[in-house]
Design a protein around this motif. Structure first.
Motif, PDB file in Angstrom:
ATOM      1  N   LEU A   1       2.984 -10.076   6.011  1.00  0.00           N
ATOM      2  CA  LEU A   1       2.219 -10.864   5.045  1.00  0.00           C
ATOM      3  C   LEU A   1       2.822 -10.793   3.643  1.00  0.00           C
ATOM      4  O   LEU A   1       2.334 -11.444   2.728  1.00  0.00           O
ATOM      5  N   ASN A   2       3.894 -10.028   3.490  1.00  0.00           N
ATOM      6  CA  ASN A   2       4.592  -9.971   2.210  1.00  0.00           C
ATOM      7  C   ASN A   2       5.487 -11.198   2.039  1.00  0.00           C
ATOM      8  O   ASN A   2       5.554 -12.065   2.917  1.00  0.00           O
ATOM      9  N   ASN A   3       6.215 -11.276   0.907  1.00  0.00           N
ATOM     10  CA  ASN A   3       7.104 -12.420   0.705  1.00  0.00           C
ATOM     11  C   ASN A   3       8.238 -12.410   1.731  1.00  0.00           C
ATOM     12  O   ASN A   3       8.572 -11.374   2.312  1.00  0.00           O
ATOM     13  N   LYS A   4       8.869 -13.571   1.931  1.00  0.00           N
ATOM     14  CA  LYS A   4       9.855 -13.735   2.996  1.00  0.00           C
ATOM     15  C   LYS A   4      11.054 -12.814   2.843  1.00  0.00           C
ATOM     16  O   LYS A   4      11.615 -12.331   3.833  1.00  0.00           O
ATOM     17  N   LEU A   5      11.473 -12.555   1.585  1.00  0.00           N
ATOM     18  CA  LEU A   5      12.603 -11.673   1.351  1.00  0.00           C
ATOM     19  C   LEU A   5      12.292 -10.262   1.833  1.00  0.00           C
ATOM     20  O   LEU A   5      13.111  -9.603   2.494  1.00  0.00           O
ATOM     21  N   HIS A   6      11.072  -9.790   1.498  1.00  0.00           N
ATOM     22  CA  HIS A   6      10.629  -8.457   1.909  1.00  0.00           C
ATOM     23  C   HIS A   6      10.551  -8.367   3.430  1.00  0.00           C
ATOM     24  O   HIS A   6      11.022  -7.389   4.030  1.00  0.00           O
ATOM     25  N   VAL A   7       9.956  -9.382   4.054  1.00  0.00           N
ATOM     26  CA  VAL A   7       9.816  -9.399   5.507  1.00  0.00           C
ATOM     27  C   VAL A   7      11.179  -9.426   6.175  1.00  0.00           C
ATOM     28  O   VAL A   7      11.432  -8.721   7.154  1.00  0.00           O
TER      29      VAL A   7
ATOM     30  N   MET B   1       6.479  -0.938  11.151  1.00  0.00           N
ATOM     31  CA  MET B   1       5.927  -1.207   9.827  1.00  0.00           C
ATOM     32  C   MET B   1       6.808  -2.238   9.114  1.00  0.00           C
ATOM     33  O   MET B   1       7.829  -1.894   8.515  1.00  0.00           O
ATOM     34  N   THR B   2       6.403  -3.507   9.200  1.00  0.00           N
ATOM     35  CA  THR B   2       7.219  -4.599   8.668  1.00  0.00           C
ATOM     36  C   THR B   2       6.605  -5.239   7.432  1.00  0.00           C
ATOM     37  O   THR B   2       7.280  -5.493   6.444  1.00  0.00           O
ATOM     38  N   GLY B   3       5.309  -5.516   7.477  1.00  0.00           N
ATOM     39  CA  GLY B   3       4.642  -6.187   6.358  1.00  0.00           C
ATOM     40  C   GLY B   3       4.868  -7.683   6.385  1.00  0.00           C
ATOM     41  O   GLY B   3       5.358  -8.260   5.414  1.00  0.00           O
TER      42      GLY B   3
END
Length: 263
Positions: free
Chosen positions: A39-45, A35-37
């Protein structure tokens, strides 16, 4: 004497061919089993890529079912090699089989589509499998890569499973199926005759009785609040019409509905 030697050599060849004649599973990692995400912003990823160890519920059980049947399992990810140790930690800690068989990009800037195509070609050249099962998600290139591999190697790919993260439209292919839970894959494999009830039950329990470190869906992304039509379709299939199988699939459907409504 010559006849004996010839027979012995023939047996060796047959044994080698039998050993190499197997199904190979090729799997993505981020947002397919982890569970990575993406499609979220680069910091979140970036944070999740390095530190998140949440797995999608039931996926390790599914992969162990494949492994126990002698299938080879390879992980082909668009993640960079600089976080390879983190990927390995995740696969080992979450009990995914054959964690050492993974392909990651040398450079972050490398084209992910080209990298995955070439990596899968390398696996095929190495293993010379009789069939392939391809598992990924709809966040990046997996649908196109897997569809193109199936065309490049006609008759080799038996099934393509794409996790519905954003519920994107998939390429038109009779081989490709959307899935939301690991159980949908297991049920389809049972229909194909590749999995038995015990295997389906193991995957379903892994999904329903998830631990605190695994989850059902990514926050803020696709989640079928009214269950999933695919579960209903599976329950109506003649090979899954047994009462105990239907009850098992209903448990899964109820878990999906509750999780999505409560998030």
């Amino acid at each position: 004497m010559k006849t004996t030697i010839f027979s012995f050599c023939a047996l060796l060849v047959l044994s080698f061919n039998s050993a190499s004649a197997r199904t190979v599973v090729i799997s993505d990692i981020d947002d397919t089993i982890k569970m990575t995400g993406v499609l979220n912003n680069k910091l979140h990823v970036g944070f999740n890529g390095l530190f998140s160890k949440r797995a999608f519920a039931g996926m390790s059980e599914l992969y162990h079912e494949y492994h126990d049947r002698g299938y080879g399992i390879y992980y082909v990810s668009g993640s960079p090699k600089m976080i390879d140790c983190r990927i390995e930690d995740f696969l080992v800690e979450k009990d995914f089989p054959q964690a050492d068989q993974r392909f990651l990009k040398d450079k972050i800037s490398s084209d992910t589509y080209k990298f995955k195509m070439e990596s899968i070609r390398n696996v095929i050249a190495k293993e010379n499998p009789t069939s392939l099962i391809l598992i990924g998600d709809d966040t990046e290139h997996d649908p196109d890569v897997y569809n193109d591999i199936s065309k490049e190697y006609p008759g080799l790919v038996e099934a393509i499973y794409i996790r519905a993260v954003q519920d994107a439209k998939l390429p038109v292919s009779t081989l490709m199926r959307n899935f939301f839970s690991s159980v949908e894959i297991a049920a389809n494999e049972m229909i194909r005759g590749e999995l038995d009830y015990k295997g389906l039950d193991n995957v379903a329990n892994g999904f329903v009785e998830q631990t605190k470190d695994s989850g059902i869906q990514l926050d803020d992304f696709y989640c079928p609040k009214s269950g999933r039509d695919e579960i209903n379709n599976l329950m109506s299939h003649s090979k899954l019409s047994d009462t105990k199988i239907v009850k098992l699939l209903l448990r899964v459907q109820n878990k999906i509905m509750k999780t999505c409504k409560d998030r």
